[in-house]
Design a protein around this motif. Structure first.
Motif, PDB file in Angstrom:
ATOM      1  N   GLU A 136       0.738  -1.216  -0.119  1.00 23.15           N
ATOM      2  CA  GLU A 136       0.048  -0.028   0.041  1.00 23.15           C
ATOM      3  C   GLU A 136       0.919   1.343   0.075  1.00 23.15           C
ATOM      4  OE1 GLU A 136      -3.640   2.082   2.864  1.00 23.15           O
ATOM      5  OE2 GLU A 136      -2.749   0.171   3.365  1.00 23.15           O
ATOM      6  N   HIS A 137       1.896   1.149   0.784  1.00 25.57           N
ATOM      7  CA  HIS A 137       2.661   2.401   0.770  1.00 25.57           C
ATOM      8  C   HIS A 137       3.845   2.590   0.184  1.00 25.57           C
ATOM      9  CE1 HIS A 137      -0.078   3.454   4.313  1.00 25.57           C
ATOM     10  NE2 HIS A 137       0.245   2.365   4.781  1.00 25.57           N
ATOM     11  N   LEU A 138       4.123   1.543  -0.612  1.00 22.30           N
ATOM     12  CA  LEU A 138       5.548   1.694  -1.338  1.00 22.30           C
ATOM     13  C   LEU A 138       5.683   2.509  -2.524  1.00 22.30           C
ATOM     14  CD1 LEU A 138       8.284  -0.259  -1.333  1.00 22.30           C
ATOM     15  CD2 LEU A 138       7.379  -1.529  -3.049  1.00 22.30           C
ATOM     16  N   GLN A 139       6.644   3.266  -2.386  1.00 19.28           N
ATOM     17  CA  GLN A 139       6.652   4.492  -3.357  1.00 19.28           C
ATOM     18  C   GLN A 139       8.053   4.167  -4.341  1.00 19.28           C
ATOM     19  OE1 GLN A 139       7.019   8.310  -1.484  1.00 19.28           O
ATOM     20  NE2 GLN A 139       5.317   7.610   0.149  1.00 19.28           N
ATOM     21  N   ARG A 140       9.040   3.479  -3.806  1.00 22.58           N
ATOM     22  CA  ARG A 140      10.191   3.256  -4.496  1.00 22.58           C
ATOM     23  C   ARG A 140      10.359   1.711  -4.606  1.00 22.58           C
ATOM     24  NH1 ARG A 140      13.178   8.034  -5.554  1.00 22.58           N
ATOM     25  NH2 ARG A 140      14.976   7.099  -6.126  1.00 22.58           N
ATOM     26  N   LEU A 141      10.651   1.056  -5.670  1.00 22.19           N
ATOM     27  CA  LEU A 141      10.937  -0.253  -5.742  1.00 22.19           C
ATOM     28  C   LEU A 141      12.075  -0.567  -6.680  1.00 22.19           C
ATOM     29  CD1 LEU A 141      10.758  -3.131  -5.061  1.00 22.19           C
ATOM     30  CD2 LEU A 141       8.551  -3.279  -6.814  1.00 22.19           C
ATOM     31  N   SER A 142      13.369  -1.050  -6.296  1.00 20.95           N
ATOM     32  CA  SER A 142      14.557  -1.625  -6.831  1.00 20.95           C
ATOM     33  C   SER A 142      14.640  -3.094  -6.774  1.00 20.95           C
ATOM     34  CB  SER A 142      15.650  -0.699  -6.595  1.00 20.95           C
ATOM     35  OG  SER A 142      16.741  -1.262  -7.414  1.00 20.95           O
ATOM     36  N   LEU A 143      14.544  -3.725  -8.096  1.00 19.89           N
ATOM     37  CA  LEU A 143      14.614  -5.004  -7.862  1.00 19.89           C
ATOM     38  C   LEU A 143      15.498  -5.791  -9.100  1.00 19.89           C
ATOM     39  CD1 LEU A 143      12.355  -6.077 -10.095  1.00 19.89           C
ATOM     40  CD2 LEU A 143      10.955  -5.423  -8.283  1.00 19.89           C
ATOM     41  N   ARG A 144      15.923  -7.004  -8.708  1.00 20.42           N
ATOM     42  CA  ARG A 144      16.585  -7.848  -9.975  1.00 20.42           C
ATOM     43  C   ARG A 144      15.684  -8.763 -10.620  1.00 20.42           C
ATOM     44  NH1 ARG A 144      22.402  -9.273 -10.573  1.00 20.42           N
ATOM     45  NH2 ARG A 144      22.514 -11.094 -12.083  1.00 20.42           N
ATOM     46  N   LEU A 145      15.308  -8.889 -11.703  1.00 22.24           N
ATOM     47  CA  LEU A 145      14.119  -9.775 -12.111  1.00 22.24           C
ATOM     48  C   LEU A 145      14.921 -11.107 -12.410  1.00 22.24           C
ATOM     49  CD1 LEU A 145      12.634  -7.760 -14.787  1.00 22.24           C
ATOM     50  CD2 LEU A 145      11.804  -8.037 -12.467  1.00 22.24           C
ATOM     51  N   PRO A 146      14.161 -12.235 -12.300  1.00 20.75           N
ATOM     52  CA  PRO A 146      14.483 -13.653 -12.716  1.00 20.75           C
ATOM     53  C   PRO A 146      14.501 -13.900 -13.991  1.00 20.75           C
ATOM     54  CG  PRO A 146      12.333 -13.643 -11.800  1.00 20.75           C
ATOM     55  CD  PRO A 146      12.796 -12.265 -11.712  1.00 20.75           C
ATOM     56  N   LYS A 147      15.400 -14.750 -14.780  1.00 22.40           N
ATOM     57  CA  LYS A 147      15.115 -15.177 -16.001  1.00 22.40           C
ATOM     58  C   LYS A 147      14.072 -16.081 -15.996  1.00 22.40           C
ATOM     59  CE  LYS A 147      18.462 -15.618 -18.904  1.00 22.40           C
ATOM     60  NZ  LYS A 147      17.944 -14.441 -19.838  1.00 22.40           N
ATOM     61  N   LEU A 148      13.123 -15.900 -16.594  1.00 26.89           N
ATOM     62  CA  LEU A 148      11.805 -16.750 -16.678  1.00 26.89           C
ATOM     63  C   LEU A 148      11.532 -16.928 -18.330  1.00 26.89           C
ATOM     64  CD1 LEU A 148       9.529 -15.619 -14.132  1.00 26.89           C
ATOM     65  CD2 LEU A 148      11.204 -17.410 -13.757  1.00 26.89           C
ATOM     66  N   ASP A 149      11.233 -18.429 -18.470  1.00 23.83           N
ATOM     67  CA  ASP A 149      10.521 -18.509 -19.825  1.00 23.83           C
ATOM     68  C   ASP A 149       9.410 -17.790 -20.309  1.00 23.83           C
ATOM     69  OD1 ASP A 149      12.882 -19.968 -20.327  1.00 23.83           O
ATOM     70  OD2 ASP A 149      11.969 -21.965 -19.626  1.00 23.83           O
TER      71      ASP A 149
END
Length: 314
Positions: A136-149
């Protein structure tokens, strides 16, 4: 000065959770996780009080201490608003263990009141990403994506999302799969940190088309794409003037920075189209790694005539 027995620290650690040596600390940073004495950071976290609002841990989790850290975060820090788990950018990262993946998923599923979450050292599962995007409160998100088919279509996201700033680390084809599965109309800023370059794509336009589909022209304002590929060959994908067309629909664009790690073939009309499409443009950086053609000084005249707010050009 006062002197203490070597074993005092271990004794203090055994007293948790009753003893808070640092009850007033609001920000804690641990900068060298990969050379850390195993579990030392966990022991120190257990000595912090519930006023902690910002926690940043830098390094590669070779000792698998993230699960214990996240357990303490959930149990002890109800006021935590910013959490960063940051690995080295240009180094091989060890494959995360199942306990780390499970701990990250459990934390996201429990709806923490985070406003900022950064985790570029562990590829998150799709289920974990879905839970994070629904916070609900998340404004900034930094992430590493997985390799998915394949990515499960998750386009039905909450209409009241607070998320405005998204930073993603992955390769270009992985982002295209992610962007096709998640619609994020509230996001105003995308920082795309590409592992490799766009040279494996049929065209740069495919990447830009995905960005256009994922975000809303009414809200999207800032785009930065950075490729960390050091050696670019003349073969492969070419960035051509017509590729920019999908991005021109973002009429509120203020910042545009492109470093694509591929051959560039640019001309004056492309910059005329950019200047006309983005009247609010303040920052424009287009960095060709290697090029077969470049615009002339006429492109600068177009920018001067139409991009009146431009103050950073490169």
């Amino acid at each position: 000065p006062a002197q203490y027995e070597d074993g005092l620290f271990n004794v203090l650690c055994t007293l948790r959770p009753a003893l808070h040596l640092f009850p007033n600390v609001v920000r804690f940073t641990w900068s060298k996780l990969e050379v850390d004495i195993p579990n030392l950071v966990v022991s120190i976290l257990s000595m912090l009080g519930e006023r902690l609002t910002t926690l940043a841990i830098y390094g590669s989790d070779r000792n698998e201490v993230f699960p214990a850290c996240l357990s303490i975060v959930e149990d002890r820090f109800p006021r935590l608003r910013q959490l960063s788990l940051i690995g080295p950018i240009n180094r091989f990262l060890p494959r995360p263990g199942p306990q780390t993946i499970s701990a990250l998923h459990r934390m996201a599923r429990n709806n923490p009141p985070l406003e900022s979450f950064e985790c570029n050292c562990v590829p998150l599962t799709q289920d974990t990403i879905v839970h994070l995007l629904k916070l609900e409160h998340l404004q900034r998100l930094s992430l590493r994506l997985p390799k998915l088919d394949t990515w499960t279509d998750s386009r039905c996201m909450p209409s009241t999302s607070s998320l405005t700033h998204l930073k993603i680390r992955c390769d270009a084809s992985t982002y295209i799969g992610f962007g096709g599965a998640f619609s994020l109309p509230h996001v105003t800023t995308l920082e795309l940190d590409l592992i490799g370059s766009v040279s494996g794509l049929p065209s740069v336009r495919e990447l830009f088309k995905t960005i256009r589909q994922q975000f809303s022209p009414l809200n999207f304002r800032r785009l930065s794409i950075c490729s960390r590929r050091e050696h670019v060959r003349e073969q492969g994908t070419v960035f051509q003037p017509q590729d920019i067309q999908p991005l021109l629909e973002f009429s509120e664009m203020e910042n545009l920075s492109l470093s694509l790690g591929c051959l560039h073939r640019l001309d004056d009309p492309m910059f005329l189209n950019i200047a006309k499409a983005f009247p609010q443009l303040r920052v424009l950086h287009i960095v060709p790694s290697i090029f077969s053609s470049l615009p002339s000084v006429t492109a600068l005249a177009y920018l001067a005539a139409y991009a009146h707010n431009l103050h950073d050009l490169g």
